[in-house]
Design a protein around this motif. Structure first.
Motif, PDB file in Angstrom:
ATOM      1  N   UNK A  44       0.956   8.561   1.719  1.00 15.93           N
ATOM      2  CA  UNK A  44       1.231   9.896   1.194  1.00 15.93           C
ATOM      3  C   UNK A  44       1.314  10.884   2.348  1.00 15.93           C
ATOM      4  N   UNK A  45       2.305  11.776   2.282  1.00 20.70           N
ATOM      5  CA  UNK A  45       2.460  12.809   3.301  1.00 20.70           C
ATOM      6  C   UNK A  45       1.609  14.004   2.904  1.00 20.70           C
ATOM      7  N   UNK A  46       0.636  14.340   3.731  1.00 19.38           N
ATOM      8  CA  UNK A  46      -0.322  15.395   3.434  1.00 19.38           C
ATOM      9  C   UNK A  46       0.393  16.720   3.151  1.00 19.38           C
ATOM     10  N   UNK A  47      -0.060  17.406   2.091  1.00 19.85           N
ATOM     11  CA  UNK A  47       0.484  18.693   1.741  1.00 19.85           C
ATOM     12  C   UNK A  47       1.774  18.644   0.954  1.00 19.85           C
ATOM     13  N   UNK A  48       2.208  17.436   0.576  1.00 16.85           N
ATOM     14  CA  UNK A  48       3.431  17.276  -0.210  1.00 16.85           C
ATOM     15  C   UNK A  48       3.140  16.317  -1.349  1.00 16.85           C
ATOM     16  N   UNK A  49       4.146  16.137  -2.218  1.00 16.02           N
ATOM     17  CA  UNK A  49       4.016  15.145  -3.272  1.00 16.02           C
ATOM     18  C   UNK A  49       4.785  13.871  -2.934  1.00 16.02           C
ATOM     19  N   UNK A  50       5.091  13.689  -1.642  1.00 11.63           N
ATOM     20  CA  UNK A  50       5.839  12.517  -1.193  1.00 11.63           C
ATOM     21  C   UNK A  50       4.893  11.347  -0.972  1.00 11.63           C
ATOM     22  N   UNK A  51       5.144  10.264  -1.660  1.00 14.12           N
ATOM     23  CA  UNK A  51       4.383   9.028  -1.482  1.00 14.12           C
ATOM     24  C   UNK A  51       5.376   7.884  -1.314  1.00 14.12           C
ATOM     25  N   UNK A  52       5.168   7.078  -0.287  1.00 14.35           N
ATOM     26  CA  UNK A  52       6.097   5.997   0.051  1.00 14.35           C
ATOM     27  C   UNK A  52       5.361   4.666  -0.024  1.00 14.35           C
ATOM     28  N   UNK A  53       5.947   3.707  -0.696  1.00  8.16           N
ATOM     29  CA  UNK A  53       5.375   2.369  -0.745  1.00  8.16           C
ATOM     30  C   UNK A  53       5.754   1.557   0.483  1.00  8.16           C
ATOM     31  N   UNK A  54       4.787   0.783   0.981  1.00  6.39           N
ATOM     32  CA  UNK A  54       5.014  -0.070   2.154  1.00  6.39           C
ATOM     33  C   UNK A  54       4.678  -1.501   1.754  1.00  6.39           C
ATOM     34  N   UNK A  55       5.668  -2.354   1.799  1.00  7.81           N
ATOM     35  CA  UNK A  55       5.462  -3.740   1.422  1.00  7.81           C
ATOM     36  C   UNK A  55       5.143  -4.626   2.609  1.00  7.81           C
ATOM     37  N   UNK A  56       4.710  -5.857   2.374  1.00  7.08           N
ATOM     38  CA  UNK A  56       4.442  -6.807   3.457  1.00  7.08           C
ATOM     39  C   UNK A  56       5.701  -7.022   4.297  1.00  7.08           C
ATOM     40  N   UNK A  57       5.530  -7.085   5.601  1.00  6.12           N
ATOM     41  CA  UNK A  57       6.664  -7.329   6.478  1.00  6.12           C
ATOM     42  C   UNK A  57       7.466  -6.091   6.813  1.00  6.12           C
ATOM     43  N   UNK A  58       7.109  -4.933   6.253  1.00  8.65           N
ATOM     44  CA  UNK A  58       7.797  -3.676   6.549  1.00  8.65           C
ATOM     45  C   UNK A  58       6.851  -2.744   7.289  1.00  8.65           C
ATOM     46  N   UNK A  59       7.292  -2.191   8.397  1.00  6.25           N
ATOM     47  CA  UNK A  59       6.434  -1.260   9.127  1.00  6.25           C
ATOM     48  C   UNK A  59       6.368   0.073   8.402  1.00  6.25           C
ATOM     49  N   UNK A  60       5.321   0.830   8.678  1.00  4.59           N
ATOM     50  CA  UNK A  60       5.186   2.154   8.075  1.00  4.59           C
ATOM     51  C   UNK A  60       6.347   3.048   8.499  1.00  4.59           C
ATOM     52  N   UNK A  61       6.733   2.986   9.771  1.00  3.01           N
ATOM     53  CA  UNK A  61       7.843   3.830  10.224  1.00  3.01           C
ATOM     54  C   UNK A  61       9.135   3.473   9.510  1.00  3.01           C
ATOM     55  N   UNK A  62       9.397   2.188   9.303  1.00  2.00           N
ATOM     56  CA  UNK A  62      10.609   1.776   8.599  1.00  2.00           C
ATOM     57  C   UNK A  62      10.608   2.281   7.161  1.00  2.00           C
ATOM     58  N   UNK A  63       9.458   2.157   6.498  1.00  2.00           N
ATOM     59  CA  UNK A  63       9.359   2.619   5.113  1.00  2.00           C
ATOM     60  C   UNK A  63       9.555   4.132   5.026  1.00  2.00           C
ATOM     61  N   UNK A  64       8.966   4.871   5.966  1.00  2.00           N
ATOM     62  CA  UNK A  64       9.111   6.317   5.956  1.00  2.00           C
ATOM     63  C   UNK A  64      10.556   6.730   6.221  1.00  2.00           C
ATOM     64  N   UNK A  98       0.861  -1.180   0.000  1.00  2.00           N
ATOM     65  CA  UNK A  98       0.000   0.000   0.000  1.00  2.00           C
ATOM     66  C   UNK A  98       0.898   1.230   0.000  1.00  2.00           C
ATOM     67  N   UNK A  99       0.300   2.398  -0.193  1.00  2.00           N
ATOM     68  CA  UNK A  99       1.068   3.634  -0.266  1.00  2.00           C
ATOM     69  C   UNK A  99       0.705   4.562   0.890  1.00  2.00           C
TER      70      UNK A  99
END
Length: 326
Positions: A244-264, A241-242
């Protein structure tokens, strides 16, 4: 709360975030009382009953402990630490190594266990779970609310702060299992009373029993704080899933087994975390849109349904994209 953590790098640099140990006393079997004061003697941040702090030890490891002193005392913080032989070493360090005069870092205070106004309270504490409950008793007494407490422990020698529970007109029931056996928790709690709110803190098995005994009650009438993460029966999403950081064009993909904090963090966006288990609340993040998959041990059912925040150290997204404000 014994797990490796990620904490603020300037914890030992800011004068208002450096504490010194001024008292250390064994108050029950395997329970140590620690009193802390700012190194520069300044005023400590205000707190309310139910709050906890991050204690950043000299080796950089962070642990969370409930404040059990007096919120009106702006000069001292008091915590009580259970020595966990099977833990990762934080409590053993506090018991065996930390001494009066040593310095530690401070994070917080934060309160995920807020005492809301009520005409009447039922408090349930198991073991070291008495620590956030004690200031609540004093607060309830101060405003004239009715209250009662059930305090459970293995035996009297393990039950800390017992001599401080006589704070007024409340009814205190001590239940050391070695003397009184098991208790029928549902029978002690009794039936639903719209004027009474229930607050519980202690081992996971105790809290699950409280949930079972009050399952049909009005949402929000029973609040609990966990020292360990709850088990989430529903499996997590297994597809990417993706975020997105509100108010920016930054979008980070998060894969299975990876935490959101790690992906960010991999994308250069750091969110402060501490427990990394969805227990402490350090990483609470606003959700602007999308459907969170809540896997924390903090939010109530009603708060989860609201979907306006989540804890990215453990929680994920049910929707293909979730937009957050950092």
């Amino acid at each position: 709360m014994e797990s490796p953590t990620h904490s603020a790098p300037d914890a030992f640099e800011r004068s208002d975030r450096r504490l010194v140990v001024v008292e250390k006393d064994l108050i029950a079997s395997s329970v140590m009382s620690i009193t802390l004061r700012r190194v520069d003697g300044g005023r400590l941040p205000d707190w309310t009953p139910g709050a906890h702090i991050d204690l950043i030890l000299p080796d950089g490891v962070t642990r969370q402990y409930s404040l059990c002193g007096d919120p009106a005392d702006s000069g001292d913080y008091r915590i009580a630490v259970l020595r966990e032989a099977a833990g990762h070493g934080g409590s053993r360090f506090i018991h065996d190594v930390l001494t009066v005069g040593d310095r530690v870092g401070l994070g917080g205070p934060r309160n995920n266990f807020v005492l809301v106004p009520s005409a009447s309270y039922t408090f349930i504490a198991g073991g070291i779970g008495i620590t956030p409950i004690l200031p609540m008793l004093r607060a309830a007494e101060a405003v004239g609310s009715r209250w009662r407490l059930l305090y459970l422990g293995r035996d009297r020698s393990t039950m800390a702060l017992v001599d401080e529970l006589a704070v007024g007109s409340g009814d205190v029931t001590l239940h050391p299992a070695s003397e009184r056996g098991r208790i029928s928790l549902a029978e002690w709690i009794g039936s639903y009373d719209e004027a009474t709110k229930v607050y519980a803190c202690g081992p996971a098995r105790l809290l699950e029993s409280v949930v079972d005994a009050t399952r049909t009650w009005r949402p929000g009438w029973v609040r609990s704080e966990r020292f360990t993460a709850r088990t989430v029966d529903e499996p997590p999403r297994l597809t990417p899933f993706e975020v997105q950081i509100f108010g920016t064009d930054i979008t980070v993909g998060v894969g299975p087994g990876t935490s959101v904090t790690t992906a960010l963090r991999g994308a250069g966006i750091d969110i402060l975390t501490s427990c990394a288990r969805g227990v402490c609340g350090t990483c609470e993040t606003t959700v602007v849109s999308g459907e969170p998959d809540h896997r924390d041990s903090i939010l109530s059912d009603a708060e989860q349904v609201a979907g306006d925040c989540f804890f990215p150290c453990v929680s994920r997204s049910r929707s293909d994209r979730i937009v957050i404000a950092v």
